[in-house]
Design an enzyme around this catalytic site. Structure first.
Site, PDB file in Angstrom:
ATOM      1  N   GLU A 176       0.825  -1.205   0.000  1.00 24.48           N
ATOM      2  CA  GLU A 176       0.000   0.000   0.000  1.00 24.48           C
ATOM      3  C   GLU A 176       0.861   1.257   0.000  1.00 24.48           C
ATOM      4  O   GLU A 176       0.551   2.237  -0.693  1.00 24.48           O
ATOM      5  CB  GLU A 176      -0.932  -0.001   1.222  1.00 24.48           C
ATOM      6  CG  GLU A 176      -1.928  -1.134   1.277  1.00 24.48           C
ATOM      7  CD  GLU A 176      -3.066  -0.992   0.277  1.00 24.48           C
ATOM      8  OE1 GLU A 176      -3.048  -0.025  -0.507  1.00 24.48           O
ATOM      9  OE2 GLU A 176      -3.962  -1.851   0.281  1.00 24.48           O
TER      10      GLU A 176
ATOM     11  N   ASP B  51      -4.164  -9.728  -8.954  1.00 23.32           N
ATOM     12  CA  ASP B  51      -4.559  -8.779  -9.994  1.00 23.32           C
ATOM     13  C   ASP B  51      -3.436  -7.922 -10.550  1.00 23.32           C
ATOM     14  O   ASP B  51      -3.094  -7.977 -11.737  1.00 23.32           O
ATOM     15  CB  ASP B  51      -5.708  -7.895  -9.490  1.00 23.32           C
ATOM     16  CG  ASP B  51      -5.428  -7.278  -8.121  1.00 23.32           C
ATOM     17  OD1 ASP B  51      -4.363  -7.530  -7.541  1.00 23.32           O
ATOM     18  OD2 ASP B  51      -6.297  -6.534  -7.633  1.00 23.32           O
TER      19      ASP B  51
ATOM     20  N   GLU C 149     -18.434  -6.546  -3.070  1.00 22.68           N
ATOM     21  CA  GLU C 149     -17.075  -7.054  -2.909  1.00 22.68           C
ATOM     22  C   GLU C 149     -16.922  -8.438  -3.532  1.00 22.68           C
ATOM     23  O   GLU C 149     -15.861  -8.769  -4.051  1.00 22.68           O
ATOM     24  CB  GLU C 149     -16.695  -7.120  -1.433  1.00 22.68           C
ATOM     25  CG  GLU C 149     -16.243  -5.803  -0.849  1.00 22.68           C
ATOM     26  CD  GLU C 149     -14.880  -5.366  -1.362  1.00 22.68           C
ATOM     27  OE1 GLU C 149     -13.902  -5.426  -0.597  1.00 22.68           O
ATOM     28  OE2 GLU C 149     -14.801  -4.951  -2.539  1.00 22.68           O
TER      29      GLU C 149
ATOM     30  N   GLU D  64     -12.149   0.246  -9.850  1.00 21.19           N
ATOM     31  CA  GLU D  64     -11.718  -0.612 -10.958  1.00 21.19           C
ATOM     32  C   GLU D  64     -12.729  -0.657 -12.107  1.00 21.19           C
ATOM     33  O   GLU D  64     -12.343  -0.699 -13.279  1.00 21.19           O
ATOM     34  CB  GLU D  64     -11.441  -2.022 -10.449  1.00 21.19           C
ATOM     35  CG  GLU D  64     -10.135  -2.176  -9.692  1.00 21.19           C
ATOM     36  CD  GLU D  64     -10.192  -1.633  -8.277  1.00 21.19           C
ATOM     37  OE1 GLU D  64      -9.129  -1.429  -7.656  1.00 21.19           O
ATOM     38  OE2 GLU D  64     -11.330  -1.392  -7.776  1.00 21.19           O
TER      39      GLU D  64
END
Length: 844
Positions: free
Chosen positions: A99, A246, A340, A358
């Site tokens: 992050e 991803d 989610e 996204e």
């Protein structure tokens, strides 16, 4: 400039200053419901979700290049000065390497890129002397200790001040990390090396990628979700394109685009071929096992895979991008937001939505590739839903449950860094942009890095194995979209069948059967416990059936008792399906309900998540819901005849849990003339944030006589309602199946109190021995999947999932309003109201 585009700019510019100066600065994030900043250590811990916070003004750094994109150069310059004067990077705090890299290091590098671009223009930032770049290098050096492993894969966490010291600093003890956590470093680290001339950063990022590539499953060419950073063994062997993996795929392709290194493109193409062979089942993208890629690993999808159509656009594979995007769009329209996780028949699997960008990202890329105005319509849907359901006076609040419309007190930094950036770019005309975005690559956090970095000096050694020098099956070309779609109706022809499939529910794909293994195995949805043929199939799969005393049956599997290894695998899949089916049936029977406070000063902005009852009015069949003023019943337990019937009549009665059955309480307040009831938990401190909601069962008798709605609130949510009643005396609420947007909630007409909506009760009464007993299902499967853990260790569970990491499933935002008394919350909401009214005046 379109009206929609103007609205995007208006909203964004209102809330960026709101974060910076009015409510949250210098905190890392804005808490939009309580209008204050989230400071780690001051707010109650949310577990691994908080590892993104490092007391370094996260949202300010994450949104620097957004300001430049909006041509707000004066605000950008002021923001850079604040970062330079106020932000510290040497805090004694443990942060997520992943992050911190994508949000903070990426934000500093994106800000530096914008500052240099403006400085070269000769009008702005003439004072700038690479200060953001110096900060970026300082941060990069603070992250480097995490890479001190034998494999080169980084530890998932590092202490900003002390590096990796061991158990006393919660660092150096982890053994596992997610694939994307280790593989989403190269863009930021390579850019840092190219900007500074120091090759050490790019070298470490390349080493991590090389190790992941070497550890891929050689037959399937797929990678798992979680890997041991010391041994390189796959801890989780499921493979997909969503959470946990991803951005590993994303960064392979984008590293080729940014750095011009053919090795990255070759690796991506090999992975991509396997993804399309095993994982892609248009329009679905389903996880598989890396060693047995024809065997599905799960029957649901997570929201992070919504980035993949955008990546397919960059790859040039437009047709499957259109198909998957259309599926995601229809799910979005079905639930207002992308949950989610959702099942293969498009029902909610995990109901949270933390305002992820996204889907908007893929919408933007598809519009740029096709020019089809259909994607402008999709963008408008995203924007409208944000304004209707997520917008609150101090920002935009994450959705706690897309089914009820309830909120969490959180607005992650990626919302401003990515969501509004992609929405603005979607609607912007070329003349609206202050610079040519085609000269930049978007990182996974949508930070802008110049493509010119490929020409910068770098001294990183690149080693290629013999197999990588083989250019067979090496796809160098991208199709021209004008030639791909000579017929304007062609994209529409791809979308229509998918729209129909979502509306009518899509069947699950048939499981793989090895040649010669006979007919397909028994599916969970077809199983009948009294069918001898089904029982024989269970026996062959090693599954035994146990009859319980209460009439239910329990299934237990012993793989060693199966007639073959294939039959044992069929048994495992059957048990997994049965657990998911049982869970879905529980949710489908009666999903959570909403209690929305519509009177002054709340005006529909406060939504409480409530549990339903298996009897009484079915709110899902009522368009208007039930609206009325609340009053406390006497006795508060509701377990005997109501003594203040004059007050209860025509009102919604508040009751305390305990002492008698739920149905008995409902009958007493109904006899007193109530139009509805709310049962409040007597267990102090309980909350829907930390405890799962349940359905209030009947009392074993016929409940056809109960015709009013009864809802359940845990103690924390119920106390908000009680304190509001104490403060304002007249509190009006709306009981409904889901929260209405503010305007709709205020104008919904009252139901006729004398004729409450009649609903056919459940055909199957449930016998209970305790008032909070949940309904018993026909099948009691073994223990369900373990509760979610840290993304780097287990990314299949519902949790905060950020580009890769799935952390603890936020059964709720455990910090939401918990550090404030209800009186303070009400005071905050009054301030919110004034701000909201002023905001409406501004819009007019």
């Amino acid at each position: 400039m379109t009206h929609t585009q103007s609205l995007v700019i208006c909203i964004l510019l209102r809330f960026l200053p709101s974060y910076h100066y009015d409510h949250a600065y210098p905190a890392d994030e804005l808490m939009p419901l309580t209008c204050r900043g989230r400071v780690r250590g001051l707010e109650p811990s949310r577990g691994d979700v908080d590892d993104a916070l490092g007391k370094f003004s996260l949202t300010l750094i994450d949104t620097l290049d957004t300001l430049v994109l909006l041509n707000k150069t004066t605000e950008f310059e002021a923001a850079v000065r604040r970062v330079l004067s106020d932000v510290r990077l040497d805090n004694d705090i443990v942060v997520s390497v992943f992050e911190t890299n994508i949000r903070v290091l990426g934000g500093l590098l994106g800000g530096h890129s914008m500052a240099m671009m403006l400085k070269d223009g000769g009008q702005h930032m003439q004072w700038y002397q690479d200060e953001l770049l110096h900060m970026a290098k300082d941060l990069g050096l603070r992250l480097l200790p995490a890479f001190n492993t034998s494999s080169g894969l980084p530890y998932p966490r590092v202490n900003l001040k002390y590096g990796v010291r061991g158990p006393e600093t919660r660092t150096g003890t982890e053994t596992d990390t997610c694939t994307a956590c280790a593989g989403t470093i190269i863009l930021e680290f390579a850019a840092l090396s190219r900007f500074t001339g120091d090759p050490v950063f790019e070298a470490h990022a390349r080493r991590a990628l090389d190790f992941l590539w070497e550890k891929r499953q050689r037959n399937s060419n797929l990678v798992g979700t979680t890997i041991n950073i010391h041994s390189g063994e796959w801890v989780r062997r499921d493979s997909g394109v969503g959470a946990g993996i991803d951005s590993y795929y994303e960064y392979l392709l984008k590293a080729y685009i940014l750095l011009g290194d053919d090795q990255f493109l070759q690796r991506f193409n090999i992975h991509y071929a396997s993804i399309m062979k095993y994982i892609s089942q248009p329009p679905l993208l389903l996880d598989v096992h890396i060693h047995k890629p024809l065997l599905p690993a799960r029957t649901w999808m997570d929201s992070l895979l919504a980035f993949f159509p955008g990546l397919q656009v960059l790859k040039g594979d437009i047709r499957p991008a259109i198909e998957t995007h259309e599926m995601l769009y229809q799910v979005t329209k079905k639930h207002n937001f992308l949950p989610e996780a959702f099942t293969t028949d498009f029902r909610v699997h995990w109901a949270q939505h933390p305002l992820r960008p996204e889907f908007a990202e893929s919408t933007y890329f598809l519009y740029k590739a096709t020019g089809d105005p259909y994607y402008l319509e999709a963008g408008r849907t995203i924007l409208d839903n944000l304004n209707r359901f997520a917008r609150v006076p101090c920002g935009f609040a994450a959705m706690k449950d897309v089914r009820t419309g309830s909120h969490e007190d959180r607005m992650d930094s990626f919302f401003l860094a990515e969501m509004f950036k992609y929405l603005f770019l979607l609607f912007a005309e070329t003349e609206d942009l202050p610079f040519d975005v085609e000269g930049y690559i978007f990182t996974t956090e949508a930070h802008l890095l110049p493509l010119s970095l490929s020409t910068f000096n770098h001294h990183v050694m690149i080693y290629q194995s013999e197999e990588e020098l083989d250019d067979s099956n090496f796809d160098w070309t991208c199709p021209n979209t004008r030639l791909l779609f000579p017929d304007p109706a062609f994209p529409r022809n791809l979308r229509e069948p998918i729209r129909s499939a979502v509306d009518k529910s899509c069947p699950r794909p048939a499981p793989y059967r090895e040649p010669g293994m006979g007919r397909p195995p028994l599916r969970a949805q077809d199983f009948m416990a009294n069918n001898p043929e089904h029982l024989e199939l269970l026996r062959r799969m090693g599954v035994s059936l146990i009859h319980l005393k209460d009439g239910r049956v329990q299934l237990v599997q012993h793989a060693t008792q199966a007639v073959s290894a294939v039959a044992a695998e069929d048994g495992v899949r059957f048990m997994q399906e049965m657990m998911e089916l049982s869970s879905q049936q529980q949710k489908e029977q009666l999903p959570p309900r909403a209690i929305q406070i519509v009177s002054h000063p709340f005006f529909g902005r406060v939504v409480l998540t409530a549990g339903p009852a298996q009897f009484g009015t079915d709110l899902s069949k009522s368009f208007t819901g039930v609206r009325g003023f609340v009053t406390v019943a006497e006795p508060y337990s509701g377990c005997s005849e109501i003594t203040n019937a004059d007050y209860v009549q025509g009102h919604i009665a508040l009751l305390q849990r305990g002492q008698c059955m739920f149905a008995e309480k409902a009958r007493h307040i109904q006899k007193a003339g109530a139009i509805g009831g709310i049962v409040i938990d007597d267990n102090e401190g309980s909350s829907s944030d930390t405890a799962p909601l349940f359905q209030m069962a009947g009392d074993g008798r016929n409940t056809d006589d109960i015709t009013l709605p009864l809802l359940f609130l845990f103690h924390k949510e119920g106390n908000i309602l009680l304190e509001a009643l104490k403060e304002y005396r007249e509190v009006e609420v709306l009981l409904s199946d889901k929260a209405r947007d503010r305007g709709e909630a205020l104008i919904l007409p009252m139901l006729d109190e004398s004729a409450p909506e009649e609903v056919t009760p459940s055909q199957q009464e449930v016998s209970t021995v305790d008032e909070d007993t949940s309904p018993a299902g026909e099948v009691s499967p073994p223990e369900e999947e373990s509760s979610p853990t840290d993304a780097e260790a287990d990314s299949t569970q519902p949790e905060e999932v950020r580009d890769s990491e799935k952390r603890e499933e936020p059964e709720g935002d455990t910090d939401s309003e918990s550090s404030q008394s209800v009186d303070e919350l009400l005071a905050d909401w009054r301030e919110d109201l004034e701000a909201f009214q002023q905001m409406e005046k501004d819009e007019l």
